[in-house]
Design a protein around this motif. Structure first.
Motif, mmCIF file in Angstrom:
data_model
loop_
_atom_site.group_PDB
_atom_site.id
_atom_site.type_symbol
_atom_site.label_atom_id
_atom_site.label_comp_id
_atom_site.label_asym_id
_atom_site.label_seq_id
_atom_site.Cartn_x
_atom_site.Cartn_y
_atom_site.Cartn_z
ATOM 1 N N GLU A 145 -113.332 15.300 -13.593
ATOM 2 C CA GLU A 145 -114.145 16.513 -13.764
ATOM 3 C C GLU A 145 -115.085 16.750 -12.577
ATOM 4 O O GLU A 145 -115.384 17.891 -12.221
ATOM 5 N N GLN A 148 -113.076 18.290 -9.928
ATOM 6 C CA GLN A 148 -112.851 19.697 -10.273
ATOM 7 C C GLN A 148 -114.061 20.542 -9.851
ATOM 8 O O GLN A 148 -113.930 21.590 -9.218
ATOM 9 N N TYR A 149 -115.249 20.037 -10.166
ATOM 10 C CA TYR A 149 -116.493 20.737 -9.820
ATOM 11 C C TYR A 149 -116.608 20.897 -8.293
ATOM 12 O O TYR A 149 -116.939 21.958 -7.776
ATOM 13 N N SER A 174 -106.232 27.843 -12.861
ATOM 14 C CA SER A 174 -105.723 27.109 -14.024
ATOM 15 C C SER A 174 -105.045 25.824 -13.554
ATOM 16 O O SER A 174 -104.777 25.676 -12.350
ATOM 17 N N ASN A 175 -104.753 24.932 -14.503
ATOM 18 C CA ASN A 175 -104.094 23.671 -14.138
ATOM 19 C C ASN A 175 -102.745 23.940 -13.462
ATOM 20 O O ASN A 175 -102.342 23.227 -12.553
ATOM 21 N N ASP A 244 -109.737 19.315 -15.910
ATOM 22 C CA ASP A 244 -109.029 20.274 -16.756
ATOM 23 C C ASP A 244 -109.601 21.646 -16.426
ATOM 24 O O ASP A 244 -110.707 21.982 -16.839
ATOM 25 N N ASP A 246 -108.994 24.404 -17.442
ATOM 26 C CA ASP A 246 -109.149 25.375 -18.537
ATOM 27 C C ASP A 246 -110.520 25.279 -19.188
ATOM 28 O O ASP A 246 -110.854 26.068 -20.068
ATOM 29 N N ARG A 247 -111.295 24.254 -18.820
ATOM 30 C CA ARG A 247 -112.656 24.209 -19.367
ATOM 31 C C ARG A 247 -113.644 23.748 -18.299
ATOM 32 O O ARG A 247 -113.275 23.050 -17.350
ATOM 33 N N VAL A 248 -114.887 24.145 -18.526
ATOM 34 C CA VAL A 248 -115.935 23.818 -17.540
ATOM 35 C C VAL A 248 -116.585 22.500 -17.960
ATOM 36 O O VAL A 248 -116.979 22.347 -19.115
ATOM 37 N N LEU A 250 -119.191 19.729 -18.877
ATOM 38 C CA LEU A 250 -120.552 19.962 -19.386
ATOM 39 C C LEU A 250 -121.613 19.137 -18.663
ATOM 40 O O LEU A 250 -122.668 19.632 -18.313
#
Ligand code: HEM
Ligand code: SF4
Ligand code: SF4
Length: 527
Positions: A145, A148-149, A174-175, A244, A246-248, A250
């Motif tokens: 994650e 991803q960020y 998207s993935n 992922d 598809d989601r941010v 947290l």
């Protein structure tokens, strides 16, 4: 006596820096003080990251599914090797940022970015970007994650620049949009491209520095490695959950050493981050030319005293002297020629020149190469000026960047501050003891591996030990010579050392008088 340049540099910031570093010097015996090896430590951490990185890459899979899994395998299944090496890789990279930051601040406070040294400063600036790219590309490779960020943030930053026709962010919608080839590319950049660029950039950075210290002391290397290993075992590094798109994510543990720009971007904007990064780089690059400007006096060659031996060219710490074809009638092949754009005004060449001898009868005293603001004649006069009160006194040679010797001057202590102790010709020490009757000579220069002019302390030691030409003559009584290496601001300790030295000299004189009563009788007569 101090040279015109003396203590113009130290300033309050420099003295504060020296004061802050003193406890470290006491703990690390001066020579091993990590603050004296910041550039070399950065290179050492770079080696550690390189070696550990090669091991990690053996198990790394350059695919969308494989990247995170292979790092997890190393971290958990192979925790005793891959896991520890992964943590070591991370901590060595973080340590490099710390030493790099301190290196920059320290060079600036010590004014080593001005004058002819501008080159090392300016060529250092791109290295900051290279180090940051190393870190950022490394975080991408884990594909968790945090990666991803970082990837989304980097793409937004790149898209702000008007260079790409297709926005980079599109790759991270998207993935499915992420291609496995991206990991091959990032791995190539991180493991091949950037290391090659970094090696070339470091070579360029040190191009004008002769005999650069690219390795810290062995003890320091070993100590840092052990410290990083202990940290790696006690606080291992773990990945975040897999990326992922598809989601941010947290919550994230940010590595502030490398990734601080991303939270800054979230708080402000892409444009602001570029403004800070670009503006900061420009200001940093311009620092050498901002006032106060410094044009140090340049060493001058005096051909009638130059035999073309080349010692000065060999010793100049900045390669400012070339040996060129002789331009006068004398029967020597070569002569020294100074490049004024490279000369930092250290005077080390005067100390190297075999002609630099106060024993010579010529008046005014000249030598093959000397500083216009502190000539050999000035040097001789400074020794002679107190010759009448010399018997029983100590002559202290200091340097404008080390402990301030004028603070310890007294009725039995005559002090002379030079641009660098490397400027002292060995014949000058001999002369002070033989021709003027000082009971001893003390040399107080910058602490080990921290000479302001880089090599002055080493060369002085080597000349005294007769390991370097011109060597101190054997007839000079070494027991009447004291060398002390310390920081500016440490004058109380210097005073203590000189008091002990004074007692030691008094004991020696007592012993000599006892063993040679005739000689002592003669001395008393003369007095
Ligand atoms: C990866 C980054 C860097 C590494 C590995 C590195 C390494 C070194 C080393 C080994 C030295 C020679 C020390 C000696 O022998 O006296 C040095 C000197 C120096 N560096 Fe760096 N450096 C880096 C980045 C920078 C940066 C970013 C700056 C400033 C913007 C900088 C400014 C200087 C200056 C001014 C000197 C002194 C040269 C002199 O004595 O005249 N360096 N560096
Ligand atoms: S003063 Fe220092 S930098 Fe200049 S030529 Fe002499 S040794 Fe080289
Ligand atoms: S050390 Fe002195 S004599 Fe030798 S080349 Fe340099 S200036 Fe000439």
């Amino acid at each position: 006596m101090t040279t015109p340049q003396a203590h113009a540099l130290p300033g309050s910031a420099r003295r504060l820096l020296a004061r802050l570093e003193m406890p470290l010097s006491r703990a690390f015996d001066g020579v091993h003080n990590p603050m004296h090896h910041l550039g070399a430590l950065t290179i050492f951490f770079f080696y550690v990251a390189l070696v550990t990185g090669i091991y990690l890459f053996i198990f790394y899979r350059t695919s969308l599914e494989g990247a995170w899994e292979s790092v997890e395998y190393l971290t958990h299944e192979q925790w005793y090797a891959g896991g520890i090496l992964r943590s070591l890789h991370r901590y060595a990279s973080d340590a490099a940022v710390i030493t790099l930051g301190l290196h920059i601040v320290r060079e600036m406070i010590r004014s080593r970015h001005k004058g002819p040294r501008w080159f090392s400063w300016l060529t250092g600036v791109p290295l900051i970007w290279i180090v940051l790219w190393f870190g950022i590309s490394g975080y991408w490779m884990v594909w968790d994650e945090l990666a991803q960020y970082v990837a989304v943030g980097s793409a937004r930053l790149m898209d702000w620049l008007p260079i790409f026709t297709d926005p980079m962010s599109r790759n991270f919608i998207s993935n499915e949009a992420v291609s496995s080839r991206l990991f091959t590319l990032i791995a190539f950049i991180h493991l091949v491209g950037l290391p090659i660029i970094a090696v070339l950039a470091i070579w360029f950075h040190l191009l004008r520095v002769r005999r650069p210290r690219i390795n810290p002391t062995r003890k320091l290397m070993l100590g840092s490695l052990v410290a990083l290993l202990v940290l790696s075992v006690l606080v291992p590094v773990y990945s975040h959950p897999p990326a992922d798109l598809d989601r941010v994510p947290l919550s994230l543990d940010i590595d502030w050493f490398y990734l601080a720009i991303f939270p800054l971007m979230s708080l402000t904007s892409e444009g602001f981050v570029w403004l800070v990064a670009g503006g900061g780089t420009l200001v940093l690059a311009a620092l050498p030319w901002l006032p106060p400007a410094k044009k140090p006096p340049v060493a001058e060659v005096h051909l009638p005293d130059c035999t073309g031996c080349g010692f000065c060219a060999e010793d100049c710490p900045y390669g400012a002297i070339d040996m060129v074809e002789r331009s006068d009638e004398r029967n020597f092949k070569l002569e020294a020629k100074v490049n004024p754009d490279l000369c930092v005004s250290c005077g080390i060449c005067t100390g190297s020149c075999p002609s630099s001898s106060p024993f010579r009868q010529r008046r005014p005293l000249t030598t093959g190469i000397e500083m216009p603001h502190f000539t050999m004649e000035d040097f001789r006069l400074q020794i002679d000026v107190a010759a009448d009160k010399a018997r029983g006194a100590v002559l202290v040679f200091g340097c404008d960047h080390g402990p301030r010797v004028e603070r310890v001057a007294g009725p039995k202590t005559h002090t002379v501050s030079l641009p660098c102790v490397g400027m002292i010709p060995p014949a000058g020490i001999d002369y002070a003891m033989r021709s003027t009757g000082y009971s001893g000579v003390a040399i107080a220069g910058c602490e080990g591996c921290d000479c302001h002019h880089r090599l002055g302390d080493d060369f002085t030691r080597q000349r005294i030990e007769r390991e370097r030409q011109p060597g101190l003559r054997k007839r000079v009584p070494r027991e009447r010579l004291l060398t002390v290496w310390m920081k500016t601001g440490d004058e109380t300790r210097l005073d203590q050392k000189l008091t002990e030295f004074g007692k030691h000299l008094a004991d020696l004189s007592g012993e000599e008088e006892q063993t040679d009563p005739q000689e002592s009788g003669r001395r008393e007569e003369v007095q």
